[in-house]
Design a protein around this motif. Structure first.
Motif, short mmCIF file in Angstrom:
data_model
loop_
_atom_site.label_atom_id
_atom_site.label_comp_id
_atom_site.label_asym_id
_atom_site.label_seq_id
_atom_site.Cartn_x
_atom_site.Cartn_y
_atom_site.Cartn_z
N ALA A 29 12.33 -0.55 19.79
CA ALA A 29 10.94 -0.89 19.54
C ALA A 29 10.85 -1.80 18.31
O ALA A 29 11.55 -1.58 17.33
CB ALA A 29 10.13 0.37 19.32
N GLN A 30 10.00 -2.79 18.39
CA GLN A 30 9.81 -3.69 17.25
C GLN A 30 8.95 -2.97 16.23
O GLN A 30 7.98 -2.29 16.57
CB GLN A 30 9.14 -4.97 17.71
N GLN A 31 9.30 -3.13 14.97
CA GLN A 31 8.60 -2.44 13.89
C GLN A 31 8.16 -3.45 12.83
O GLN A 31 8.78 -4.49 12.65
CB GLN A 31 9.50 -1.39 13.25
N TRP A 32 7.07 -3.10 12.14
CA TRP A 32 6.53 -3.93 11.07
C TRP A 32 6.26 -3.06 9.86
O TRP A 32 5.97 -1.88 9.99
CB TRP A 32 5.23 -4.59 11.53
N GLN A 33 6.32 -3.68 8.69
CA GLN A 33 6.08 -2.99 7.41
C GLN A 33 4.75 -3.44 6.84
O GLN A 33 4.35 -4.59 7.03
CB GLN A 33 7.18 -3.33 6.40
N GLY A 34 4.12 -2.54 6.12
CA GLY A 34 2.87 -2.89 5.45
C GLY A 34 2.67 -2.05 4.20
O GLY A 34 3.40 -1.08 3.97
N GLN A 35 1.70 -2.44 3.41
CA GLN A 35 1.29 -1.68 2.22
C GLN A 35 -0.21 -1.54 2.25
O GLN A 35 -0.92 -2.43 2.72
CB GLN A 35 1.71 -2.38 0.93
N GLY A 36 -0.66 -0.40 1.75
CA GLY A 36 -2.10 -0.21 1.73
C GLY A 36 -2.49 1.03 0.95
O GLY A 36 -1.67 1.63 0.25
N PRO A 78 -5.84 10.84 0.37
CA PRO A 78 -6.73 9.69 0.23
C PRO A 78 -6.71 9.13 -1.20
O PRO A 78 -6.68 9.89 -2.17
CB PRO A 78 -8.11 10.27 0.59
N GLY A 79 -6.67 7.81 -1.28
CA GLY A 79 -6.60 7.13 -2.56
C GLY A 79 -5.19 6.71 -2.95
O GLY A 79 -5.01 5.87 -3.82
N ASP A 80 -4.17 7.30 -2.29
CA ASP A 80 -2.77 6.94 -2.60
C ASP A 80 -2.42 5.58 -2.02
O ASP A 80 -2.80 5.25 -0.90
CB ASP A 80 -1.80 7.98 -2.02
N ARG A 81 -1.66 4.82 -2.81
CA ARG A 81 -1.06 3.57 -2.31
C ARG A 81 0.21 3.94 -1.56
O ARG A 81 0.98 4.78 -2.04
CB ARG A 81 -0.75 2.63 -3.46
#
Length: 102
Positions: A29-36, A78-81
């Motif tokens: 499976a193709q995977q992607w990374q993100g931050q939020g 909630p609120g965590d990066r």
């Protein structure tokens, strides 16, 4: 002539058998990374305000994601990066891992 025919037939059969094995192997499976930033957690869903994900041509936005069963949310609130990894799931995407940024 018969030996040539048997040899050619054997080669064709071996080629076809290797193709059928390749066709039945599951693809990764193709995977992607993100931050939020976690906005809300209510399994099996999480709402993230994430930065742009250029590989998907997504701008920064806030959106819900399905949490994979393997995704551990015990260490985030909630609120965590966070950094996260997502992959396609049906018509959408699911978070398969989530790591707090400290």
């Amino acid at each position: 002539m018969r030996a040539f025919f048997v040899s050619a037939l054997t080669g064709v059969l071996l080629s076809l058998s290797s193709l059928s094995v390749q066709a039945t192997e599951p693809s990764a499976a193709q995977q992607w990374q993100g931050q939020g930033v976690v906005q809300e957690i209510s399994p099996p869903q999480i709402i993230l305000q994430h930065q742009a994900i250029p590989e998907l041509q997504w701008p920064a936005m806030t959106m819900p994601f399905v949490l994979a069963k393997s995704a551990d949310t015990a260490s985030v609130k909630p609120g965590d990066r966070v950094t996260f990894t997502l992959e396609r799931a049906g018509d959408g995407f699911q978070i398969i891992s989530l790591t707090p940024l400290r």
